[in-house]
Structures are given as structure tokens and as C-alpha cells.
Design an enzyme around this catalytic site. Structure first.
Site, PDB file in Angstrom:
ATOM      1  N   ASP A   7     -34.835  -7.719  -1.062  1.00  0.00           N
ATOM      2  CA  ASP A   7     -35.840  -8.315  -1.935  1.00  0.00           C
ATOM      3  C   ASP A   7     -36.631  -7.204  -2.603  1.00  0.00           C
ATOM      4  OD1 ASP A   7     -37.745  -9.828  -3.205  1.00  0.00           O
ATOM      5  OD2 ASP A   7     -38.757 -10.495  -1.379  1.00  0.00           O
ATOM      6  N   ASP A  53     -37.133 -15.590  -7.255  1.00  0.00           N
ATOM      7  CA  ASP A  53     -38.295 -16.051  -6.488  1.00  0.00           C
ATOM      8  C   ASP A  53     -39.504 -16.154  -7.417  1.00  0.00           C
ATOM      9  OD1 ASP A  53     -40.406 -16.533  -4.776  1.00  0.00           O
ATOM     10  OD2 ASP A  53     -40.300 -14.619  -3.745  1.00  0.00           O
ATOM     11  N   LYS A  70     -40.756 -22.124  -2.415  1.00  0.00           N
ATOM     12  CA  LYS A  70     -41.853 -22.080  -1.452  1.00  0.00           C
ATOM     13  C   LYS A  70     -42.753 -23.276  -1.696  1.00  0.00           C
ATOM     14  CE  LYS A  70     -41.567 -17.053  -1.270  1.00  0.00           C
ATOM     15  NZ  LYS A  70     -42.217 -15.742  -1.456  1.00  0.00           N
ATOM     16  N   GLU A  79     -32.629 -10.397  -4.142  1.00  0.00           N
ATOM     17  CA  GLU A  79     -33.703 -11.283  -4.573  1.00  0.00           C
ATOM     18  C   GLU A  79     -34.621 -10.590  -5.571  1.00  0.00           C
ATOM     19  OE1 GLU A  79     -37.557 -13.476  -2.506  1.00  0.00           O
ATOM     20  OE2 GLU A  79     -35.701 -13.245  -1.344  1.00  0.00           O
ATOM     21  N   LYS A  97     -37.082  -5.496   2.595  1.00  0.00           N
ATOM     22  CA  LYS A  97     -37.895  -5.170   1.435  1.00  0.00           C
ATOM     23  C   LYS A  97     -37.473  -3.830   0.853  1.00  0.00           C
ATOM     24  CE  LYS A  97     -40.728  -8.684   1.297  1.00  0.00           C
ATOM     25  NZ  LYS A  97     -40.915  -9.516   0.101  1.00  0.00           N
TER      26      LYS A  97
END
Length: 344
Positions: free
Chosen positions: A139, A191, A215, A165, A108
Site C-alpha cells: 500500500d 482506496d 471502508k 494499493e 506500507k
């Protein structure tokens, strides 16, 4: 989709609050509603700040998994990545130890007021821990503008990134940063621009990403997610949103049904939970998790059950999301009591 009676959902509904190992993107406890359908237990766990329209997609996924026969599985185990929160570099080794055998780590970055120098130090620590053969992806959860993203990607490029991401929030920004950094050979993944978009195909049509993070819950279920994969034609990473092991099993079944699965999946996040609803949580073993249904343990459901007031809150939310699916409620209806967002 065919909707079972709302009373059938509510009859077996159980709401739990599971503590996290460490504070992660603003939350310390993950709430989820579980209920049992003809195919087995399923999960409805949109984050509390999501409005009823967005939550209805998560309910559609729960119904799809609990009431529909899943597609055929092409594999019985799914390789997963480690997830490294916005921790200091000295904590990286301990975090990675919770993901035994994982060759890939998602780190992250761009969190809150965290300076880029801290992101660089964290990614460097992950690269050093995994060694040259490990795979490191970052991400940003849309946390950078275009110029910030370009600067950050340059700063992080020496660590041999697998991909970046959601560096920026919008599809237009993703397309621009992809254009600016294409010469570097670092893929851009989308995403939020897929799962929170009115049109999940738009990011592919705009040429804004090299691969998609999909997802099951936010996209309305396994079957709908597979249609999106087929229509876009892009490589995918199947991920989760800090689900319980019941929800992770849904994600694992989606991953098992994807024809080409070249990337390790973000389905190892049970390792971020300090408790789960099963005695056999879907934590990584040798870098992968099994594909199959998860049966909640009654004692754990009781131990981590929320109080009556919170249960009522979730049951009311279930009813509103159900009404959206049934076409009986406006899409703009909102859920009260916002809490911080988590995006895995």
C-alpha cells in the site's frame, strides 16, 4: 437519511485517546468519539485534519450503524490481513506475531523520505516470514508518481504481490499505471480514489482499478458502501482506518454482508493499538475476527478519556458535521488543529 436529534448523540458521547503499539504514519495516539444508539454503540472517528464535509460522511456511518438495522450477515467470521508499518526488516517478525494465523500481510511502502530499497527490504522480509503460500500486498497511499510507481512495481514484483494499493494519487494516474503494468498481472487496488472522491464510482468507470478497498466510515456507512459495491461490480477488500473495536465491528458487519469476499480484509488493526475500549478487542484469532456488536467497558472509557478541552473540541466538531448532514452548514467549513493523516 433520518437524523436523530443531535442531543441524543451528545448525551452518550465519550471521547477516548488510545495509544498505538508503535508510531504509525505520523501518529502515536488514535482519538475517537463513541456514542450509543438504539442498535448499540457506534463510532465517529474522522482524522483531525479532515474538514467538516468529509467528517460528515463518517458521522452518517456512525448514525447508520447505531440507529439502523444492519443488513443480513452472510458469515459470522471475517478473515483479516496483518498490517506491517514502515518498520525496518528486523522488526517484521515481531509485527506479524501480533496477527496470529493471518495468511495475508499488507505492507506500507512509499512513506515519506523512505527510499525504495528500504521498501524492497521490508517486503522481502515479509515474504520470507510468510513463506511461498502467504499473500503479500503493498500500500503506497498514493505516494508515487507514475514513473516511480512503475519502477517500484518492477522492483517488488519478484515477491509475488497479491495487488498494489493506491500506487498513485489520482484516478488518471491509476489508469495509466494500470495500463503500463497490466502485462505483469499484478492487480491495482483503489482506496483513497474511492473513499475521498466526490464520486466513488468514478474510479471503476475510468477502468483505473482491478479491485476496490472500501471502508464503512468514510463511505457513509454499511448500507451506502454496499450500494457502491453493487454499482461498481468490482471485487472488494473491506478495510478500516485504525478504528477502535467498536468501529472495527462496523467494518466486520459490512464485510459479512458483501456477497463475494475473495480477499482477506484490513480489519485486524486493533492489533496496532496498545489499548482499546473493550476487554475483548477484535484482534485476529486464527487469522479472523468475529462479526457482532462490541460493548465498550466503562472502566476503559474512563481510563482513556481525553480531557475536557479535547472533549469540547470533539463535541463542537460533532455539531458541525451534523449541521452538514442536516444541510445547515457550508460544505467548506473546516476543522481546526490539523494533525498527520493516517490511511490504513
Amino acid at each position: 437519511m433520518h437524523l436523530p436529534p443531535l442531543s441524543d448523540l451528545a448525551a452518550t458521547a465519550r471521547v477516548v485517546a488510545l495509544p498505538l503499539v508503535t508510531r504509525f504514519r505520523g501518529i502515536e495516539v488514535r482519538e475517537a468519539m463513541l456514542f450509543e444508539g438504539p442498535e448499540g454503540w457506534t463510532e465517529f472517528s474522522p482524522f483531525a485534519e479532515y474538514d467538516d464535509h468529509e467528517a460528515s460522511a463518517w458521522l452518517a456511518a456512525a448514525i447508520d450503524y447505531g440507529w439502523s438495522e444492519p443488513p443480513g450477515a452472510l458469515r459470522d467470521r471475517v478473515r483479516v490481513n496483518a498490517t506491517v508499518p514502515g518498520v525496518d526488516p528486523d522488526s517484521v517478525t515481531a509485527v506479524l506475531a501480533r496477527f496470529p494465523g493471518c495468511r495475508t500481510a499488507k505492507v506500507k511502502v512509499a512513506g515519506g523520505d523512505c527510499p525504495l530499497s528500504e521498501d524492497v527490504a521490508r517486503v522481502r522480509a515479509v515474504r520470507e516470514a510468510l513463506g511461498p503460500e502467504g499473500r503479500v500486498r503493498v500500500d503506497a497511499n498514493g505516494g508515487w508518481n507514475i514513473d516511480e510507481a512503475e519502477h517500484a512495481i518492477h522492483a517488488l514484483a519478484p515477491f509475488d504481490l497479491e495487488y498494489v494499493e493506491q500506487p498513485c494519487a489520482t484516478i488518471e494516474e491509476l489508469a495509466e499505471i494500470r495500463r503500463r503494468t497490466k502485462y505483469m498481472g499484478i492487480p491495482i487496488a483503489a482506496d483513497e480514489s474511492v473513499r475521498r472522491a466526490d464520486d466513488p464510482l468514478a474510479v471503476a468507470e475510468a477502468g483505473a482499478a482491478d479491485l476496490l478497498v472500501i471502508k464503512a466510515q468514510p463511505l457513509g456507512g454499511i448500507h451506502r458502501a454496499l450500494r457502491i459495491v453493487e454499482q461498481t461490480g468490482l471485487p472488494v477488500v473491506v478495510s478500516s482506518a485504525l478504528d477502535t473495536s467498536v468501529g472495527l465491528a462496523m467494518g466486520a458487519r459490512l464485510a459479512a454482508s458483501v456477497t463475494e469476499l475473495d480477499y482477506d480484509c484490513g480489519l485486524g488493526t486493533a492489533s496496532l493499538l496498545a489499548a482499546d475500549v473493550t476487554r475483548s478487542p477484535l484482534v485476529p484469532v486464527d487469522g479472523s475476527i468475529p462479526v457482532g456488536r462490541v460493548l465498550p467497558d466503562p472502566d476503559l472509557l474512563a481510563r482513556y478519556a481525553v480531557g475536557p478541552q479535547r472533549t469540547d473540541w470533539w463535541l463542537e466538531r460533532l455539531g458541525r458535521a451534523y449541521a452538514v448532514l442536516a444541510g445547515a452548514a457550508p460544505a467548506s467549513a473546516s476543522a481546526p488543529t490539523p494533525t498527520p493523516t493516517f490511511d490504513s
